[in-house]
Motif scaffolding. Structure first.
Motif, PDB file in Angstrom:
ATOM      1  N   ARG A  60      -4.918   8.295  -9.934  1.00  0.00           N
ATOM      2  CA  ARG A  60      -4.649   9.613  -9.348  1.00  0.00           C
ATOM      3  C   ARG A  60      -4.860   9.512  -7.846  1.00  0.00           C
ATOM      4  O   ARG A  60      -5.912   9.069  -7.389  1.00  0.00           O
ATOM      5  N   LEU A  61      -3.841   9.966  -7.104  1.00  0.00           N
ATOM      6  CA  LEU A  61      -3.919   9.931  -5.640  1.00  0.00           C
ATOM      7  C   LEU A  61      -3.920  11.352  -5.092  1.00  0.00           C
ATOM      8  O   LEU A  61      -2.930  12.084  -5.224  1.00  0.00           O
ATOM      9  N   ALA A  62      -5.020  11.728  -4.484  1.00  0.00           N
ATOM     10  CA  ALA A  62      -5.083  12.994  -3.771  1.00  0.00           C
ATOM     11  C   ALA A  62      -4.227  12.873  -2.515  1.00  0.00           C
ATOM     12  O   ALA A  62      -3.899  11.759  -2.086  1.00  0.00           O
ATOM     13  N   PRO A  63      -3.850  13.979  -1.888  1.00  0.00           N
ATOM     14  CA  PRO A  63      -3.103  13.875  -0.631  1.00  0.00           C
ATOM     15  C   PRO A  63      -3.853  12.990   0.373  1.00  0.00           C
ATOM     16  O   PRO A  63      -5.060  13.122   0.560  1.00  0.00           O
ATOM     17  N   GLY A  64      -3.161  12.030   0.944  1.00  0.00           N
ATOM     18  CA  GLY A  64      -3.745  11.108   1.916  1.00  0.00           C
ATOM     19  C   GLY A  64      -4.367   9.867   1.308  1.00  0.00           C
ATOM     20  O   GLY A  64      -4.685   8.924   2.021  1.00  0.00           O
ATOM     21  N   ALA A  65      -4.558   9.826  -0.006  1.00  0.00           N
ATOM     22  CA  ALA A  65      -5.162   8.663  -0.669  1.00  0.00           C
ATOM     23  C   ALA A  65      -4.105   7.576  -0.910  1.00  0.00           C
ATOM     24  O   ALA A  65      -2.904   7.851  -0.950  1.00  0.00           O
ATOM     25  N   SER A  66      -4.582   6.332  -1.084  1.00  0.00           N
ATOM     26  CA  SER A  66      -3.677   5.189  -1.244  1.00  0.00           C
ATOM     27  C   SER A  66      -4.032   4.348  -2.458  1.00  0.00           C
ATOM     28  O   SER A  66      -5.187   4.336  -2.907  1.00  0.00           O
TER      29      SER A  66
ATOM     30  N   VAL B 172       0.847  -1.196   0.000  1.00  0.00           N
ATOM     31  CA  VAL B 172       0.000   0.000   0.000  1.00  0.00           C
ATOM     32  C   VAL B 172       0.881   1.244   0.000  1.00  0.00           C
ATOM     33  O   VAL B 172       1.719   1.429   0.886  1.00  0.00           O
ATOM     34  N   LEU B 173       0.675   2.083  -1.011  1.00  0.00           N
ATOM     35  CA  LEU B 173       1.423   3.325  -1.155  1.00  0.00           C
ATOM     36  C   LEU B 173       0.456   4.481  -0.932  1.00  0.00           C
ATOM     37  O   LEU B 173      -0.586   4.571  -1.589  1.00  0.00           O
ATOM     38  N   THR B 174       0.796   5.355   0.006  1.00  0.00           N
ATOM     39  CA  THR B 174      -0.055   6.491   0.353  1.00  0.00           C
ATOM     40  C   THR B 174       0.633   7.794  -0.039  1.00  0.00           C
ATOM     41  O   THR B 174       1.830   7.965   0.216  1.00  0.00           O
ATOM     42  N   ASN B 175      -0.108   8.690  -0.651  1.00  0.00           N
ATOM     43  CA  ASN B 175       0.415  10.000  -1.019  1.00  0.00           C
ATOM     44  C   ASN B 175       0.511  10.838   0.246  1.00  0.00           C
ATOM     45  O   ASN B 175      -0.495  11.269   0.795  1.00  0.00           O
ATOM     46  N   THR B 176       1.732  11.074   0.710  1.00  0.00           N
ATOM     47  CA  THR B 176       1.947  11.877   1.918  1.00  0.00           C
ATOM     48  C   THR B 176       2.244  13.332   1.588  1.00  0.00           C
ATOM     49  O   THR B 176       2.506  14.121   2.489  1.00  0.00           O
ATOM     50  N   GLY B 177       2.196  13.670   0.299  1.00  0.00           N
ATOM     51  CA  GLY B 177       2.470  15.041  -0.129  1.00  0.00           C
ATOM     52  C   GLY B 177       1.256  15.947   0.019  1.00  0.00           C
ATOM     53  O   GLY B 177       0.199  15.541   0.518  1.00  0.00           O
TER      54      GLY B 177
END
Length: 130
Positions: free
Chosen positions: A60-66, A18-23
């Motif tokens: 597409r990953l919004a901030p906080g999405a995985s 699981v990769l989460t957008n932390t940006g």
């Protein structure tokens, strides 16, 4: 990066990477991660994962999405070239390169051994999906 939902089946383990957008801005992932085992010194152990299945759609990953990719690991002792205990070695982590990235993430492992021969294909991974 984290691992989730590990399940065993006939000499293999399946788990989600699981990769989460932390940006603070959205990002797009498309394709397969690069995955391999590392020993405690950071050296690759055995062959890198092969790709399994279709390349998939852009995610597409919004901030906080995985997003997740499924990793299949074949246990030592099953495949030709890794039947004997001396043919496997302890590993300390998974090295994961997100698609189109040259900077790796690491996922710590404990009590895991892997085939040391690069001729034994022990890892396969799917493309990232939502």
């Amino acid at each position: 990066m984290r691992s989730a939902d590990g399940e065993g089946a006939a000499g293999s383990t399946y788990e989600h990477l699981v990769l989460t957008n932390t940006g603070t801005t959205s990002c797009v992932l498309r394709g397969f991660p690069g995955v391999s085992y590392l020993d405690a010194a950071g050296r690759q152990v055995g062959a890198a994962a092969v790709r399994s299945g279709p390349a998939g759609q852009a995610v597409r990953l919004a901030p906080g999405a995985s997003a997740s990719a499924t990793l299949r690991t074949v246990h030592p002792g099953i495949q030709v070239g890794c039947e004997e205990p001396a043919q496997s070695t302890p590993v300390a982590s998974l090295r994961v390169f997100p698609p189109a990235n040259t900077t790796a993430l690491r996922l710590a492992l404990s009590d895991v051994s892997a085939c040391s021969s690069p001729a034994v294909q022990q890892l396969s991974v799917t493309a990232f999906t939502r």
